[in-house]
Design a protein around this motif. Structure first.
Motif, PDB file in Angstrom:
ATOM      1  N   GLU A  99       2.110   6.364  -6.650  1.00 30.03           N
ATOM      2  CA  GLU A  99       0.955   7.439  -7.264  1.00 30.03           C
ATOM      3  C   GLU A  99       0.907   9.094  -6.884  1.00 30.03           C
ATOM      4  OE1 GLU A  99      -3.848   8.769  -6.135  1.00 30.03           O
ATOM      5  OE2 GLU A  99      -2.693   7.340  -5.243  1.00 30.03           O
ATOM      6  N   VAL A 100       2.253   9.574  -5.688  1.00 31.62           N
ATOM      7  CA  VAL A 100       2.701  11.029  -4.990  1.00 31.62           C
ATOM      8  C   VAL A 100       3.689  11.427  -6.556  1.00 31.62           C
ATOM      9  CG1 VAL A 100       4.153  11.963  -3.652  1.00 31.62           C
ATOM     10  CG2 VAL A 100       2.170  10.354  -3.341  1.00 31.62           C
ATOM     11  N   ASP A 101       3.980  10.261  -6.841  1.00 31.88           N
ATOM     12  CA  ASP A 101       5.576  10.489  -7.728  1.00 31.88           C
ATOM     13  C   ASP A 101       4.816  10.765  -9.088  1.00 31.88           C
ATOM     14  OD1 ASP A 101       8.706  10.349  -8.746  1.00 31.88           O
ATOM     15  OD2 ASP A 101       7.635   8.810 -10.570  1.00 31.88           O
ATOM     16  N   ALA A 102       3.714  10.041  -9.317  1.00 29.00           N
ATOM     17  CA  ALA A 102       2.939  10.763 -10.529  1.00 29.00           C
ATOM     18  C   ALA A 102       2.446  12.290 -10.854  1.00 29.00           C
ATOM     19  CB  ALA A 102       1.911   9.222 -11.196  1.00 29.00           C
ATOM     20  N   ASN A 103       1.577  12.023  -9.742  1.00 24.08           N
ATOM     21  CA  ASN A 103       1.731  13.524  -9.379  1.00 24.08           C
ATOM     22  C   ASN A 103       1.770  14.463  -9.054  1.00 24.08           C
ATOM     23  OD1 ASN A 103      -1.895  12.406  -9.266  1.00 24.08           O
ATOM     24  ND2 ASN A 103      -1.562  11.952  -6.838  1.00 24.08           N
ATOM     25  N   VAL A 104       3.402  14.522  -8.341  1.00 25.04           N
ATOM     26  CA  VAL A 104       4.274  15.272  -8.353  1.00 25.04           C
ATOM     27  C   VAL A 104       5.120  16.027 -10.518  1.00 25.04           C
ATOM     28  CG1 VAL A 104       6.339  15.601  -7.560  1.00 25.04           C
ATOM     29  CG2 VAL A 104       5.072  15.139  -5.998  1.00 25.04           C
ATOM     30  N   VAL A 138       0.968  -1.387   0.232  1.00 26.27           N
ATOM     31  CA  VAL A 138       0.362  -0.020   0.015  1.00 26.27           C
ATOM     32  C   VAL A 138       1.022   1.426  -0.241  1.00 26.27           C
ATOM     33  CG1 VAL A 138      -1.749   1.341   2.000  1.00 26.27           C
ATOM     34  CG2 VAL A 138      -1.882  -0.941   1.177  1.00 26.27           C
ATOM     35  N   LEU A 139       1.779   0.851   0.924  1.00 28.72           N
ATOM     36  CA  LEU A 139       2.484   1.890   0.945  1.00 28.72           C
ATOM     37  C   LEU A 139       3.437   2.785  -0.845  1.00 28.72           C
ATOM     38  CD1 LEU A 139       4.332   2.185   3.970  1.00 28.72           C
ATOM     39  CD2 LEU A 139       3.117   4.623   3.997  1.00 28.72           C
ATOM     40  N   ASN A 140       4.104   1.928  -0.974  1.00 25.51           N
ATOM     41  CA  ASN A 140       5.055   1.523  -2.473  1.00 25.51           C
ATOM     42  C   ASN A 140       3.720   1.803  -3.222  1.00 25.51           C
ATOM     43  OD1 ASN A 140       7.170   0.698  -1.818  1.00 25.51           O
ATOM     44  ND2 ASN A 140       6.587  -1.636  -1.714  1.00 25.51           N
ATOM     45  N   ASN A 141       2.543   1.660  -3.573  1.00 29.74           N
ATOM     46  CA  ASN A 141       1.665   2.008  -4.414  1.00 29.74           C
ATOM     47  C   ASN A 141       1.113   3.594  -4.487  1.00 29.74           C
ATOM     48  OD1 ASN A 141       1.308  -0.075  -5.626  1.00 29.74           O
ATOM     49  ND2 ASN A 141      -0.276  -0.766  -4.840  1.00 29.74           N
ATOM     50  N   THR A 142       1.110   4.423  -2.833  1.00 27.43           N
ATOM     51  CA  THR A 142       0.922   5.518  -2.902  1.00 27.43           C
ATOM     52  C   THR A 142       1.408   6.336  -2.918  1.00 27.43           C
ATOM     53  OG1 THR A 142      -0.425   4.991  -0.389  1.00 27.43           O
ATOM     54  CG2 THR A 142       0.309   7.338  -1.061  1.00 27.43           C
ATOM     55  N   ILE A 143       2.995   6.405  -2.829  1.00 23.91           N
ATOM     56  CA  ILE A 143       4.504   6.657  -3.466  1.00 23.91           C
ATOM     57  C   ILE A 143       3.840   6.382  -4.641  1.00 23.91           C
ATOM     58  CG2 ILE A 143       6.921   6.533  -3.563  1.00 23.91           C
ATOM     59  CD1 ILE A 143       7.194   5.530  -0.681  1.00 23.91           C
ATOM     60  N   SER A 187      -6.354  18.926  -6.060  1.00 24.99           N
ATOM     61  CA  SER A 187      -6.676  17.737  -6.311  1.00 24.99           C
ATOM     62  C   SER A 187      -5.738  16.673  -5.516  1.00 24.99           C
ATOM     63  CB  SER A 187      -6.988  17.189  -7.680  1.00 24.99           C
ATOM     64  OG  SER A 187      -5.871  17.558  -8.420  1.00 24.99           O
ATOM     65  N   GLU A 188      -5.060  17.305  -4.857  1.00 26.85           N
ATOM     66  CA  GLU A 188      -3.980  16.658  -4.497  1.00 26.85           C
ATOM     67  C   GLU A 188      -4.405  15.971  -3.481  1.00 26.85           C
ATOM     68  OE1 GLU A 188      -0.963  15.318  -5.472  1.00 26.85           O
ATOM     69  OE2 GLU A 188      -1.191  16.310  -7.322  1.00 26.85           O
ATOM     70  N   LEU A 189      -4.548  14.205  -2.605  1.00 21.42           N
ATOM     71  CA  LEU A 189      -4.607  13.487  -1.546  1.00 21.42           C
ATOM     72  C   LEU A 189      -4.848  14.647  -1.075  1.00 21.42           C
ATOM     73  CD1 LEU A 189      -5.465  10.436  -3.135  1.00 21.42           C
ATOM     74  CD2 LEU A 189      -7.386  11.995  -3.117  1.00 21.42           C
ATOM     75  N   PHE A 190      -2.556  14.765  -0.905  1.00 24.48           N
ATOM     76  CA  PHE A 190      -2.278  15.057   0.453  1.00 24.48           C
ATOM     77  C   PHE A 190      -1.975  16.172   0.909  1.00 24.48           C
ATOM     78  CE2 PHE A 190      -1.147  10.581  -0.698  1.00 24.48           C
ATOM     79  CZ  PHE A 190      -1.880   9.272  -0.034  1.00 24.48           C
ATOM     80  N   ASP A 191      -1.015  16.665   1.737  1.00 26.18           N
ATOM     81  CA  ASP A 191      -0.950  17.651   1.822  1.00 26.18           C
ATOM     82  C   ASP A 191       0.415  17.872   0.453  1.00 26.18           C
ATOM     83  OD1 ASP A 191      -2.440  18.311   3.776  1.00 26.18           O
ATOM     84  OD2 ASP A 191      -0.949  17.786   5.101  1.00 26.18           O
ATOM     85  N   VAL A 192       0.578  18.918   0.529  1.00 23.75           N
ATOM     86  CA  VAL A 192       1.234  19.439  -0.811  1.00 23.75           C
ATOM     87  C   VAL A 192       1.952  20.803  -0.927  1.00 23.75           C
ATOM     88  CG1 VAL A 192       2.190  19.794  -3.656  1.00 23.75           C
ATOM     89  CG2 VAL A 192       0.114  18.263  -2.403  1.00 23.75           C
TER      90      VAL A 192
END
Length: 606
Positions: free
Chosen positions: A54-59, A47-52, A207-212
């Motif tokens: 996804e965050v990499d693609a969003n960044v 789950v953590l790797n998938n989230t990372i 639209s980001e799910l986490f704090d950016v």
């Protein structure tokens, strides 16, 4: 080796129930618990790797959009930097303020940029020449010249620099491009400041799910969803020396929670000294809480299943142990010559079958039971032969070939005379008599019996016309289902003879075939005159009475059907009558059910 032998001997000497329980725990419970712990750890990492990822693609997307905004400001600064019109406005000498205002009005480029590019919040040009100030052209007084951003812009001699600074008029802080601008003779005309719109920055990260966070040179936060962090030092950034286009991931504590930090650093185009950092804060607990909930529910389900399975295995072992003792006691009784064994149902497995074999062995010795059994078989065979003889005698009274040829001759003459109705009547009668004369006491397909009934009802419909209608509904699969012949014929004939109300405009005979949990049910329903309560009571009592009494009470038709069903299928099956006087009658036949899926209902209406 000696220890292994002792262990084997100890296991062999244990009772069977202890062996079964121990094997179950060793091969089921312990492996399930080990697999559960492994899945918990593995799913957390997945789950953590998938989230990372996804965050990499969003960044990546965020960096591209941010570069687009910054490039817009950079391109505007380039156009202003080389603008001869701007230099002309700033280098020209003016006699009065009106000329200055007119010069400002002749250079509307700043307003045009603000009108057409929503990425830009404002444009200020801090002039070294002391002139009247407006919203875009601002005189750089001594206080302005002493500020660090102004001095840094002058030191860089026209190269682009980025600052997080406060606007002179609005007192709001913006991410601002600063750049010193020079005249044709390389004299300093002033410093250009282009502020980036905060709303535009917000639009690219909402639209980001986490704090950016977007920070400048690892010193100040220039964008955040939470405005309280703007202008503050990004304390969560621990590695300030990361290189351009480098991404790093590390753990830290922020707001008293554990976070995964995803940090991306890049340099805006045409910028030498500044770096922009995009930081995504991934709350570990929030990310894995759903998977933890799933795992918790999974563990709960597994625990419940284990408890249920242990309970069931315990009950099985208890039942198994009890049946073993019962089988052993029965074998001891036979060994002692006591053949009076209780007929117990110990199940359909090997233990139950062994016990049943013991019971059969004991019962075979009892001659009286054997004689009664053989006598009953002989009696049943005699009754069946008697019925077959009666059918053969009835069929032999008429020469079938003569009858068929005569009916076919009548049908052909009717067709020659173009009397279709008579021809059809003769054809139906021929089919019905052929089926009736060829019948025996051997089982026939239910479909054939229903076909005979439909033929009979067609003849009655031709007799009564529109006064009689009928329908046959088959609501289950009756393929390869056999019944004994002439079970339905007497019931339907009674419905025609006794059930049809001669005064009604339309009488209806409904036949329906369906299955219940343990029976195949055939209903024959009419909407005729019905049966009076007293007469209905006599009919129901007659179904359970002796054969002689039944014949005196209600004739042989209904009771003959009931007796044949019970004789061939058992006492659990038979005929039931329900009726309301003046409304109608329902006669129901209950036959053994067969296993198999029901088919869609097939209904034939006439």
């Amino acid at each position: 080796m000696n220890y292994l032998s002792q262990l084997t001997r100890s296991f062999t000497n244990r009772k069977v129930k202890i062996k079964l329980l121990g094997i179950y725990l060793a091969v089921t419970v312990i492996p399930i618990l080990l697999i559960g712990f492994y899945l918990n750890y593995s799913m957390r990492n997945v789950v953590l790797n998938n989230t990372i990822n996804e965050v990499d693609a969003n960044v990546d997307k965020l960096e591209m959009r941010l570069n687009t905004i910054l490039d817009r400001a950079i391109n505007i600064s380039d156009q202003i930097y080389i603008s001869d019109d701007l230099k002309k406005v700033l280098e020209q000498e003016y006699d009065n303020n009106l000329q200055i205002y007119n010069a400002y009005a002749s250079y509307p480029i700043f307003n045009n940029y603000l009108r057409y590019y929503n990425e830009i919040e404002n444009i200020r040009f801090y002039m070294t020449k002391e002139m009247i100030t407006n919203s875009q052209f601002v005189y750089a007084d001594q206080e302005t010249r002493n500020q660090a951003w102004y001095q840094k812009a002058i030191e860089r001699q026209g190269r682009i620099s980025w600052e997080y600074m406060q606007d002179k008029w609005t007192k709001e802080s913006y991410l601002t491009l600063t750049r010193s601008v020079y005249g044709n003779n390389r004299e300093l005309l002033g410093v250009l400041a282009i502020a980036i719109s905060p709303d535009n920055l917000t639009s690219i990260s909402k639209s980001e799910l986490f704090d950016v966070f977007v920070s400048l040179d690892n010193e100040k936060i220039v964008h955040s969803k939470d405005p309280r962090y703007l202008g503050q030092h990004p304390s969560f950034i621990k590695k300030a020396d990361i290189q351009d286009q480098e991404s790093i991931i590390y753990d830290t504590e922020f707001k008293q929670e554990n976070y995964k930090i995803y940090l991306r650093s890049f340099k805006p185009s045409k910028t030498l000294a500044n770096q922009i950092q995009i930081t995504a804060l991934i709350p570990i607990e929030d990310v894995i809480k759903d998977s933890r909930k799933v795992l918790y529910n999974g563990f709960l389900i597994v625990t419940i299943c284990l408890i249920v399975s242990i309970t069931l295995i315990g009950l099985f072992i208890k039942s198994f142990d009890k049946r073993i003792y019962q089988l052993r006691d029965a074998m001891n009784n036979i060994a002692k010559g006591n053949f009076d064994i209780k007929d117990r149902k110990l199940g359909g497995d090997e233990i139950g079958q062994a016990y049943e074999d013991l019971v059969v062995t004991a019962d075979s010795i009892k001659e009286l039971i054997n004689e009664v059994y053989i006598h009953k078989i002989n009696e049943e065979q005699w009754k069946r032969r008697q019925k077959e003889s009666e059918f053969k005698m009835l069929a032999s009274q008429i020469n079938p070939h003569f009858l068929y040829n005569t009916l076919e001759m009548i049908r052909m003459k009717a067709l020659i005379n173009q009397d279709q109705e008579v021809a059809r009547s003769v054809m139906l009668l021929s089919q019905m008599m052929r089926s009736s004369l060829e019948v025996s006491e051997q089982p026939i397909l239910l479909e054939s019996e229903l076909k005979l009934i439909k033929t009979y009802l067609e003849i009655q419909k031709m007799r009564f016309g529109d006064k009689v209608n009928f329908s046959v509904a088959v609501e289950c699969d009756i393929q390869d289902y056999y019944i004994f012949p002439l079970l339905l014929q007497p019931i339907v004939e009674n419905a025609i003879i006794h059930g049809i109300d001669r005064e009604m405009e339309t009488s209806m005979i409904e036949i329906k075939v369906y299955r219940t949990a343990d029976s195949l049910v055939i209903e024959v329903k009419d909407n005729g005159v019905g049966i009076a309560p007293e007469r209905l009571m006599l009919l129901k009592n007659a179904l359970d009475a002796s054969e002689d009494t039944a014949q005196q009470s209600s004739g042989i038709g209904m009771n003959n059907v009931n007796k044949r069903i019970k004789l061939y299928y058992g006492e659990a099956y038979g005929v039931d009558i329900a009726s309301e006087y003046g409304i109608g009658t329902v006669v129901t036949l209950f036959l053994p059910s067969e296993k198999g899926p029901d088919s869609d209902a097939e209904i034939i209406d006439h």
